[in-house]
Design an enzyme around this catalytic site. Structure first.
Site, mmCIF file in Angstrom:
data_model
loop_
_atom_site.group_PDB
_atom_site.id
_atom_site.type_symbol
_atom_site.label_atom_id
_atom_site.label_comp_id
_atom_site.label_asym_id
_atom_site.label_seq_id
_atom_site.Cartn_x
_atom_site.Cartn_y
_atom_site.Cartn_z
ATOM 1 N N CYS A 41 0.852 -1.198 0.000
ATOM 2 C CA CYS A 41 0.000 0.000 0.000
ATOM 3 C C CYS A 41 0.883 1.242 0.000
ATOM 4 O O CYS A 41 0.866 2.049 0.924
ATOM 5 C CB CYS A 41 -0.948 -0.029 1.208
ATOM 6 N N ALA A 59 2.946 4.012 -3.125
ATOM 7 C CA ALA A 59 2.592 5.052 -4.100
ATOM 8 C C ALA A 59 1.492 4.583 -5.060
ATOM 9 O O ALA A 59 0.463 5.239 -5.223
ATOM 10 C CB ALA A 59 3.842 5.452 -4.884
ATOM 11 N N ARG A 63 2.868 -7.716 4.188
ATOM 12 C CA ARG A 63 3.706 -8.710 4.861
ATOM 13 C C ARG A 63 3.439 -8.611 6.365
ATOM 14 O O ARG A 63 3.099 -7.511 6.879
ATOM 15 C CB ARG A 63 5.176 -8.525 4.512
ATOM 16 N N GLN A 69 11.259 -6.597 -4.898
ATOM 17 C CA GLN A 69 10.622 -7.615 -4.049
ATOM 18 C C GLN A 69 9.798 -8.625 -4.846
ATOM 19 O O GLN A 69 9.287 -9.591 -4.283
ATOM 20 C CB GLN A 69 9.692 -6.940 -3.017
ATOM 21 N N HIS A 83 4.257 -2.802 -13.589
ATOM 22 C CA HIS A 83 5.520 -2.650 -14.331
ATOM 23 C C HIS A 83 6.018 -4.079 -14.563
ATOM 24 O O HIS A 83 5.958 -4.900 -13.647
ATOM 25 C CB HIS A 83 6.519 -1.828 -13.503
ATOM 26 N N GLY A 132 1.976 7.719 -8.615
ATOM 27 C CA GLY A 132 0.748 7.289 -7.950
ATOM 28 C C GLY A 132 -0.125 8.455 -7.499
ATOM 29 O O GLY A 132 -1.359 8.404 -7.609
ATOM 30 N N ASP A 188 9.493 2.228 -20.396
ATOM 31 C CA ASP A 188 9.372 2.841 -19.071
ATOM 32 C C ASP A 188 10.758 3.101 -18.463
ATOM 33 O O ASP A 188 11.024 4.194 -17.943
ATOM 34 C CB ASP A 188 8.548 1.926 -18.154
ATOM 35 N N GLU A 195 6.214 8.410 -22.563
ATOM 36 C CA GLU A 195 7.398 8.223 -21.722
ATOM 37 C C GLU A 195 8.407 9.357 -21.839
ATOM 38 O O GLU A 195 9.424 9.333 -21.153
ATOM 39 C CB GLU A 195 8.089 6.898 -22.057
ATOM 40 N N SER A 244 9.275 5.042 -8.437
ATOM 41 C CA SER A 244 9.647 3.706 -7.950
ATOM 42 C C SER A 244 11.145 3.647 -7.649
ATOM 43 O O SER A 244 11.925 4.470 -8.152
ATOM 44 C CB SER A 244 9.298 2.669 -9.011
HETATM 45 N N1 LIG Z 1 5.966 4.897 -7.996
HETATM 46 C C1 LIG Z 1 5.190 5.051 -9.044
HETATM 47 O O1 LIG Z 1 4.535 6.070 -9.184
HETATM 48 C C2 LIG Z 1 5.094 3.988 -10.098
HETATM 49 C C3 LIG Z 1 5.351 2.676 -9.785
HETATM 50 N N2 LIG Z 1 5.099 1.700 -10.704
HETATM 51 C C4 LIG Z 1 5.312 0.312 -10.341
HETATM 52 O O2 LIG Z 1 4.403 -0.009 -9.282
HETATM 53 C C5 LIG Z 1 4.975 -0.997 -8.409
HETATM 54 C C6 LIG Z 1 4.957 -0.477 -6.984
HETATM 55 O O3 LIG Z 1 5.857 0.605 -6.894
HETATM 56 P P1 LIG Z 1 5.664 1.783 -5.824
HETATM 57 O O4 LIG Z 1 4.219 2.111 -5.721
HETATM 58 O O5 LIG Z 1 6.643 2.858 -6.198
HETATM 59 O O6 LIG Z 1 6.131 1.062 -4.500
HETATM 60 P P2 LIG Z 1 6.290 1.719 -3.041
HETATM 61 O O7 LIG Z 1 7.706 1.605 -2.685
HETATM 62 O O8 LIG Z 1 5.666 3.058 -2.983
HETATM 63 O O9 LIG Z 1 5.368 0.780 -2.142
HETATM 64 C C7 LIG Z 1 5.703 -0.494 -1.867
HETATM 65 C C8 LIG Z 1 4.675 -1.173 -0.949
HETATM 66 O O10 LIG Z 1 5.069 -2.534 -0.933
HETATM 67 C C9 LIG Z 1 5.305 -2.953 0.405
HETATM 68 N N3 LIG Z 1 6.473 -3.842 0.448
HETATM 69 C C10 LIG Z 1 7.775 -3.511 0.370
HETATM 70 N N4 LIG Z 1 8.542 -4.608 0.434
HETATM 71 C C11 LIG Z 1 7.701 -5.648 0.555
HETATM 72 C C12 LIG Z 1 7.885 -7.043 0.661
HETATM 73 N N5 LIG Z 1 9.095 -7.590 0.660
HETATM 74 N N6 LIG Z 1 6.796 -7.800 0.770
HETATM 75 C C13 LIG Z 1 5.559 -7.279 0.777
HETATM 76 N N7 LIG Z 1 5.322 -5.979 0.675
HETATM 77 C C14 LIG Z 1 6.382 -5.158 0.555
HETATM 78 C C15 LIG Z 1 5.543 -1.684 1.205
HETATM 79 O O11 LIG Z 1 5.040 -1.854 2.519
HETATM 80 P P3 LIG Z 1 5.887 -2.265 3.816
HETATM 81 O O12 LIG Z 1 7.322 -1.893 3.561
HETATM 82 O O13 LIG Z 1 5.257 -1.497 4.887
HETATM 83 O O14 LIG Z 1 5.685 -3.737 3.937
HETATM 84 C C16 LIG Z 1 4.691 -0.655 0.458
HETATM 85 O O15 LIG Z 1 3.387 -0.642 0.916
HETATM 86 C C17 LIG Z 1 6.370 -1.266 -8.974
HETATM 87 O O16 LIG Z 1 6.287 -2.372 -9.820
HETATM 88 C C18 LIG Z 1 6.684 -0.003 -9.780
HETATM 89 O O17 LIG Z 1 7.629 -0.191 -10.813
HETATM 90 C C19 LIG Z 1 4.550 1.974 -11.943
HETATM 91 C C20 LIG Z 1 4.264 3.265 -12.308
HETATM 92 C C21 LIG Z 1 4.615 4.371 -11.444
HETATM 93 C C1 LIG Z 2 8.851 8.064 -14.113
HETATM 94 C C2 LIG Z 2 8.989 7.000 -13.134
HETATM 95 C C3 LIG Z 2 7.992 5.851 -13.172
HETATM 96 O O1 LIG Z 2 8.196 5.048 -14.316
HETATM 97 C C4 LIG Z 2 6.609 6.445 -13.241
HETATM 98 C C5 LIG Z 2 6.116 7.307 -12.153
HETATM 99 O O2 LIG Z 2 5.966 6.310 -14.261
HETATM 100 C C6 LIG Z 2 8.254 5.028 -11.930
HETATM 101 O O3 LIG Z 2 8.744 3.898 -12.081
HETATM 102 O O4 LIG Z 2 8.035 5.547 -10.825
HETATM 103 MG MG LIG Z 3 6.623 4.991 -15.640
HETATM 104 MG MG LIG Z 4 8.894 3.056 -13.859
#
Ligand SMILES: NC(=O)C1=CN([C@@H]2O[C@H](COP(=O)(O)OP(=O)(O)OC[C@H]3O[C@@H](n4cnc5c(N)ncnc54)[C@H](OP(=O)(O)O)[C@@H]3O)[C@@H](O)[C@H]2O)C=CC1
Ligand SMILES: CC[C@](O)(C(C)=O)C(=O)O
Ligand SMILES: [Mg+2]
Ligand SMILES: [Mg+2]
Length: 490
Positions: A45, A47, A68, A110, A132, A158, A217, A389, A414
């Site tokens: 939970c 971004a 977890r 992870q 992703h 997010g 990406d 992108e 991320s």
């Molecule tokens: N950031 C973004 O805006 C974007 C991200 N993405 C993709 O979305 C996915 C998520 O990224 P993002 O939202 O940045 O992640 P975050 O780092 O913001 O969030 C990660 C979440 O996962 C949990 N987590 C971390 N480690 C573990 C583990 N070992 N087991 C279970 N839960 C875990 C964390 O909770 P806790 O540590 O409390 O357990 C936290 O709630 C990725 O694949 C990323 O590439 C795609 C587009 C944009």
């Molecule tokens: C630009 C970074 C990104 O790909 C996104 C927000 O789209 C990410 O992995 O966070």
């Molecule tokens: Mg992206």
């Molecule tokens: Mg990305």
């Protein structure tokens, strides 16, 4: 496990890279029906997890969170995010066996351990979703044959996924079905319904492939979206200080300047951003951008090549195995830069002044957007995807710098994007060293200050023609047109 992309024959690699079709609104008339009555369980939970979950619930879907065990026991931020928003939270054992769709929104690092932990608990025939495709494409994760594997990847941070939905709109989204895991042929319908649930269909959905998503990406985030903005912030700030510009002014010009100049990009592409400059400033920015494009082109090509061959992912995974030593070191180093440590001054800067005194910043955005777009498309990425992108997402990332500088950008994106951003920055700062020696405050900090605003007609025509005919402007005009149409519908 090994790099999945590298196991494919060349013709299949090219076919996957070139898979990308803009979907029209009338392809989403079924709304969220394919997910209605199904149980959606989000892992993580953060971004994306929190913001996608809020949108999906507001779209009438059944959403809960699994975290977890330690996150639940210690009531970590992810537990607070979910419970304070009224979601049910449970352990993997409690919730995964009940899920029809599992949304894996944990950090890419992870994914292997998370997917291995949840796979034995998943229902026969359920669906596993990613935002992703790194785990599938770069690590070669093999998923149980009975499970459907899809991707719904918002092309933005997010925070914007939620903010746009609340405004009644959405963000451009890329969807894909993993061809090795579509046993019931329902992947596409599930992905479409998920994109509707997050609001993505209103802004534009690209039907693509896991491979095209990953290779585009990674390229966008490493270069123009995050790397170039970080490099530009550091170089422009240091130059202004060296040239005697007041520190608070310099800090503010950069912190809010990216957001202001890329707002013009959002509305009318590179052409509109450059049109905000006076004629002499436009020609100056054009020449600076051309010079930087020549210097940086090999770096953009190296990033794309390393992404294609798997060299980048292998490098980052080596750092994962080394307890993120490089990532954490670079993060700490960024926090110590003069730009990061100098607060924005209490000084008024008008919207036009950000352009007039930030000519070099405008040139950096132009050079970075065009280079990223050119490099992606020459590597086989379809123009629509390369546009999202490069040009489209730059203002969304610039917004994060306006909030809390590079710290905010790097904590919102991320971990994968953050690593790539630092990698680019480390190579690009020295690369632009000689170029920066010739830079003065006329292009960053103080403006041209000309008595005579005259320019040569032929030169201006040449510059305007070059701006307006760049391929990123062609596809940009078309895609922004769809977004404007859809805004009127909402
Ligand atoms: N950031 C973004 O805006 C974007 C991200 N993405 C993709 O979305 C996915 C998520 O990224 P993002 O939202 O940045 O992640 P975050 O780092 O913001 O969030 C990660 C979440 O996962 C949990 N987590 C971390 N480690 C573990 C583990 N070992 N087991 C279970 N839960 C875990 C964390 O909770 P806790 O540590 O409390 O357990 C936290 O709630 C990725 O694949 C990323 O590439 C795609 C587009 C944009
Ligand atoms: C630009 C970074 C990104 O790909 C996104 C927000 O789209 C990410 O992995 O966070
Ligand atoms: Mg992206
Ligand atoms: Mg990305």
């Amino acid at each position: 496990m090994s790099n999945y992309f590298n196991t494919l024959p060349l013709r299949e690699q090219l076919a996957q890279l070139g898979k990308c079709r803009f979907m029209h609104l009338n392809e989403f008339t079924d709304g969220v029906n394919a997910l209605k009555g199904k149980k959606l369980v989000v892992i993580g939970c953060g971004a994306q997890g929190l913001n996608q979950g809020l949108n999906l619930r507001d779209s009438g879907l059944d959403v809960s969170y699994t975290l977890r065990a330690a996150a639940i026991e210690e009531k970590r931020q992810s537990w607070k995010n979910a419970t304070e928003n009224g979601f049910t939270v449970g352990t993997y054992e409690e919730l995964i066996p009940t899920a029809d769709v599992v949304l894996n929104l944990t950090p890419d690092k992870q994914h292997t351990s998370v997917v291995n932990a949840i796979m034995p608990l998943m229902k026969q025939g359920a669906c596993l979703s990613y935002s992703h495709g790194f785990n599938i494409v770069e690590e070669g994760m093999k998923v149980r044959d009975d499970l459907t594997v899809i991707m719904v990847a918002p092309k933005c941070p997010g925070s914007e996924v939620r903010a746009e939905y609340v405004r009644g709109f959405g963000v451009p989204t890329l969807i894909a079905v993993h061809e090795d895991n579509d046993p019931k042929g329902e992947g596409l319908e599930l992905a479409k319904a998920y994109a509707v649930g997050t609001g993505g269909h209103k802004a534009g959905v690209l039907m693509s492939s896991f491979i095209a998503e990953v290779k585009s990406d990674l390229m966008g985030e490493q270069t123009i979206l995050c790397g170039m903005l970080q490099t530009g912030s550091i170089l422009c700030f240091d130059k202004m200080i060296e040239e005697g510009v007041e520190a608070g002014y310099a800090s503010k010009l950069i912190q809010y300047g990216w957001e202001t100049v890329t707002e013009a990009l959002k509305y009318g592409g590179v052409t509109n951003m450059m049109d905000r400059l006076s004629n002499p400033a436009k020609i100056k920015a054009f020449d600076l951008a051309e010079e930087m494009k020549d210097i940086m082109r090999p770096l953009y090509q190296k990033h794309q090549d390393d992404i294609m061959t798997g060299h980048f992912s292998a490098t980052m995974m080596a750092d994962w195995a080394n307890d993120d030593a490089e990532l954490l070191g670079w993060r700490a180093e960024t926090a110590e830069t003069a730009f990061e440590k100098t607060p924005a001054g209490e000084v008024d800067i008008s919207e036009q002044e950000y352009f007039d005194n930030g000519i070099l910043m405008v040139a950096m955005v132009k050079a970075g957007v065009e280079l990223a777009f050119e490099t992606m498309t020459s590597a086989g990425i379809i123009a629509d995807s390369a546009y999202y992108e490069s040009l489209h997402e730059t203002p969304l990332i610039a917004n994060t710098i306006a909030r809390k500088k590079l710290y905010e950008m790097n904590s919102t994106i991320s971990d994968t994007a953050e690593y790539g951003c630092y990698l680019y920055n480390h190579a690009c700062v020295p690369l632009l060293g000689d170029f920066m020696k010739n830079i003065k405050t006329d292009v960053i900090g103080r403006g041209l200050n000309l008595n005579d605003m005259g320019v040569d007609n032929a030169r201006l025509i040449e510059v305007n023609h070059s701006l307006r005919t760049h391929p990123v402007e062609d596809i940009g005009g078309e895609l922004r047109g769809y977004m404007a149409d859809m805004k009127r519908i909402v």
